[in-house]
Every structure is written in structure tokens, then in C-alpha cells.
Design a protein around this motif. Structure first.
Motif, PDB file in Angstrom:
ATOM      1  N   ILE A  10     -21.810  -1.123   0.167  1.00 35.04           N
ATOM      2  CA  ILE A  10     -22.614  -1.880   1.130  1.00 35.04           C
ATOM      3  C   ILE A  10     -24.026  -2.073   0.581  1.00 35.04           C
ATOM      4  O   ILE A  10     -24.583  -3.168   0.657  1.00 35.04           O
ATOM      5  CB  ILE A  10     -22.640  -1.173   2.501  1.00 35.04           C
ATOM      6  N   ARG A  11     -24.581  -1.035  -0.014  1.00 34.70           N
ATOM      7  CA  ARG A  11     -25.924  -1.137  -0.601  1.00 34.70           C
ATOM      8  C   ARG A  11     -25.925  -2.156  -1.748  1.00 34.70           C
ATOM      9  O   ARG A  11     -26.833  -2.977  -1.856  1.00 34.70           O
ATOM     10  CB  ARG A  11     -26.394   0.229  -1.082  1.00 34.70           C
ATOM     11  N   ASP A  12     -24.885  -2.112  -2.589  1.00 36.81           N
ATOM     12  CA  ASP A  12     -24.784  -3.079  -3.689  1.00 36.81           C
ATOM     13  C   ASP A  12     -24.725  -4.510  -3.162  1.00 36.81           C
ATOM     14  O   ASP A  12     -25.405  -5.405  -3.667  1.00 36.81           O
ATOM     15  CB  ASP A  12     -23.550  -2.808  -4.549  1.00 36.81           C
ATOM     16  N   CYS A  13     -23.908  -4.716  -2.129  1.00 34.97           N
ATOM     17  CA  CYS A  13     -23.783  -6.057  -1.546  1.00 34.97           C
ATOM     18  C   CYS A  13     -25.116  -6.521  -0.960  1.00 34.97           C
ATOM     19  O   CYS A  13     -25.500  -7.679  -1.126  1.00 34.97           O
ATOM     20  CB  CYS A  13     -22.701  -6.073  -0.473  1.00 34.97           C
ATOM     21  N   LYS A  14     -25.819  -5.614  -0.293  1.00 36.98           N
ATOM     22  CA  LYS A  14     -27.115  -5.978   0.281  1.00 36.98           C
ATOM     23  C   LYS A  14     -28.094  -6.384  -0.813  1.00 36.98           C
ATOM     24  O   LYS A  14     -28.813  -7.383  -0.674  1.00 36.98           O
ATOM     25  CB  LYS A  14     -27.691  -4.833   1.099  1.00 36.98           C
ATOM     26  N   GLU A  15     -28.125  -5.634  -1.912  1.00 36.58           N
ATOM     27  CA  GLU A  15     -29.022  -5.973  -3.015  1.00 36.58           C
ATOM     28  C   GLU A  15     -28.697  -7.354  -3.584  1.00 36.58           C
ATOM     29  O   GLU A  15     -29.598  -8.151  -3.846  1.00 36.58           O
ATOM     30  CB  GLU A  15     -28.929  -4.919  -4.117  1.00 36.58           C
ATOM     31  N   ILE A  16     -27.418  -7.619  -3.770  1.00 41.31           N
ATOM     32  CA  ILE A  16     -27.001  -8.918  -4.305  1.00 41.31           C
ATOM     33  C   ILE A  16     -27.395 -10.038  -3.351  1.00 41.31           C
ATOM     34  O   ILE A  16     -27.959 -11.057  -3.762  1.00 41.31           O
ATOM     35  CB  ILE A  16     -25.474  -8.925  -4.561  1.00 41.31           C
ATOM     36  N   LEU A  17     -27.108  -9.851  -2.074  1.00 41.33           N
ATOM     37  CA  LEU A  17     -27.422 -10.896  -1.092  1.00 41.33           C
ATOM     38  C   LEU A  17     -28.920 -11.075  -0.912  1.00 41.33           C
ATOM     39  O   LEU A  17     -29.380 -12.206  -0.697  1.00 41.33           O
ATOM     40  CB  LEU A  17     -26.743 -10.580   0.240  1.00 41.33           C
ATOM     41  N   ASP A  18     -29.691 -10.008  -1.031  1.00 42.13           N
ATOM     42  CA  ASP A  18     -31.148 -10.142  -0.942  1.00 42.13           C
ATOM     43  C   ASP A  18     -31.680 -11.057  -2.047  1.00 42.13           C
ATOM     44  O   ASP A  18     -32.567 -11.880  -1.804  1.00 42.13           O
ATOM     45  CB  ASP A  18     -31.838  -8.778  -1.020  1.00 42.13           C
ATOM     46  N   VAL A  19     -31.123 -10.923  -3.244  1.00 42.61           N
ATOM     47  CA  VAL A  19     -31.541 -11.782  -4.361  1.00 42.61           C
ATOM     48  C   VAL A  19     -31.175 -13.234  -4.063  1.00 42.61           C
ATOM     49  O   VAL A  19     -31.979 -14.148  -4.277  1.00 42.61           O
ATOM     50  CB  VAL A  19     -30.907 -11.314  -5.687  1.00 42.61           C
ATOM     51  N   VAL A  20     -29.982 -13.459  -3.537  1.00 45.14           N
ATOM     52  CA  VAL A  20     -29.554 -14.828  -3.229  1.00 45.14           C
ATOM     53  C   VAL A  20     -30.418 -15.421  -2.127  1.00 45.14           C
ATOM     54  O   VAL A  20     -30.884 -16.559  -2.229  1.00 45.14           O
ATOM     55  CB  VAL A  20     -28.060 -14.861  -2.831  1.00 45.14           C
ATOM     56  N   ILE A  21     -30.655 -14.644  -1.097  1.00 45.62           N
ATOM     57  CA  ILE A  21     -31.453 -15.137   0.031  1.00 45.62           C
ATOM     58  C   ILE A  21     -32.889 -15.428  -0.396  1.00 45.62           C
ATOM     59  O   ILE A  21     -33.508 -16.376   0.086  1.00 45.62           O
ATOM     60  CB  ILE A  21     -31.399 -14.143   1.205  1.00 45.62           C
ATOM     61  N   GLU A  22     -33.409 -14.623  -1.333  1.00 46.91           N
ATOM     62  CA  GLU A  22     -34.754 -14.875  -1.850  1.00 46.91           C
ATOM     63  C   GLU A  22     -34.826 -16.282  -2.436  1.00 46.91           C
ATOM     64  O   GLU A  22     -35.845 -16.959  -2.341  1.00 46.91           O
ATOM     65  CB  GLU A  22     -35.101 -13.827  -2.895  1.00 46.91           C
ATOM     66  N   GLY A  23     -33.749 -16.719  -3.067  1.00 46.57           N
ATOM     67  CA  GLY A  23     -33.620 -18.110  -3.500  1.00 46.57           C
ATOM     68  C   GLY A  23     -34.460 -18.509  -4.693  1.00 46.57           C
ATOM     69  O   GLY A  23     -34.787 -19.682  -4.847  1.00 46.57           O
ATOM     70  N   ASN A  24     -34.787 -17.586  -5.573  1.00 48.08           N
ATOM     71  CA  ASN A  24     -35.581 -17.929  -6.740  1.00 48.08           C
ATOM     72  C   ASN A  24     -34.671 -18.468  -7.837  1.00 48.08           C
ATOM     73  O   ASN A  24     -34.397 -17.815  -8.849  1.00 48.08           O
ATOM     74  CB  ASN A  24     -36.371 -16.710  -7.230  1.00 48.08           C
ATOM     75  N   VAL A  25     -34.217 -19.687  -7.634  1.00 50.74           N
ATOM     76  CA  VAL A  25     -33.222 -20.312  -8.497  1.00 50.74           C
ATOM     77  C   VAL A  25     -33.696 -20.407  -9.945  1.00 50.74           C
ATOM     78  O   VAL A  25     -32.919 -20.213 -10.876  1.00 50.74           O
ATOM     79  CB  VAL A  25     -32.834 -21.711  -7.962  1.00 50.74           C
ATOM     80  N   SER A  26     -34.969 -20.677 -10.166  1.00 49.89           N
ATOM     81  CA  SER A  26     -35.459 -20.818 -11.534  1.00 49.89           C
ATOM     82  C   SER A  26     -35.248 -19.532 -12.327  1.00 49.89           C
ATOM     83  O   SER A  26     -34.974 -19.577 -13.523  1.00 49.89           O
ATOM     84  CB  SER A  26     -36.927 -21.227 -11.554  1.00 49.89           C
TER      85      SER A  26
END
Length: 63
Positions: A43-59
Motif C-alpha cells: 500500500i505504501r509503495d502504491c501511494k508513493e507511485i500514485l503521488d508521483v503521478v498525481i504531482e504530474g511533473n511530466v517533463s
């Protein structure tokens, strides 16, 4: 409308993100009852991954 730049790279990155989420969940689900710590880690791993996606720093994803 012209296609946005780097869509292939973005698609590949998001595919890897989904695979990472799927892997974390797949490893944890068989152990829901017998190893709660493994589930908490997933769950912690998934949260970390989703936090990066939600941050949205595509560059950053594309470089």
C-alpha cells in the motif's frame, strides 16, 4: 489537432507505472491474511507511485 510531443514516451512511462502498481498489489494480495506487513508495504509503495503521478511533473518522466 496535431499530436502532442512525446506521447509515445509518456504512454510507455504510464504503462510502466501501471505495471508497477499491478505488481505491488499482486505480490500483496495472496498474503492479506497471513502477512499484514507485506500488505502495508504494498500500500505504501502504491501511494508513493500514485503521488508521483498525481504531482504530474511530466517533463521529469520524459528525461
Amino acid at each position: 489537432m496535431p499530436q502532442a510531443q512525446n506521447t509515445e514516451a509518456l504512454d510507455e512511462h504510464l504503462k510502466a507505472v501501471i505495471q508497477a502498481l499491478h505488481g505491488a498489489v499482486s505480490r500483496a494480495m495472496p498474503h492479506v491474511k497471513d502477512d499484514p506487513k507485506l500488505v502495508d508495504n504494498a500500500i505504501r509503495d502504491c501511494k508513493e507511485i500514485l503521488d508521483v503521478v498525481i504531482e504530474g511533473n511530466v517533463s521529469e518522466w520524459l528525461h
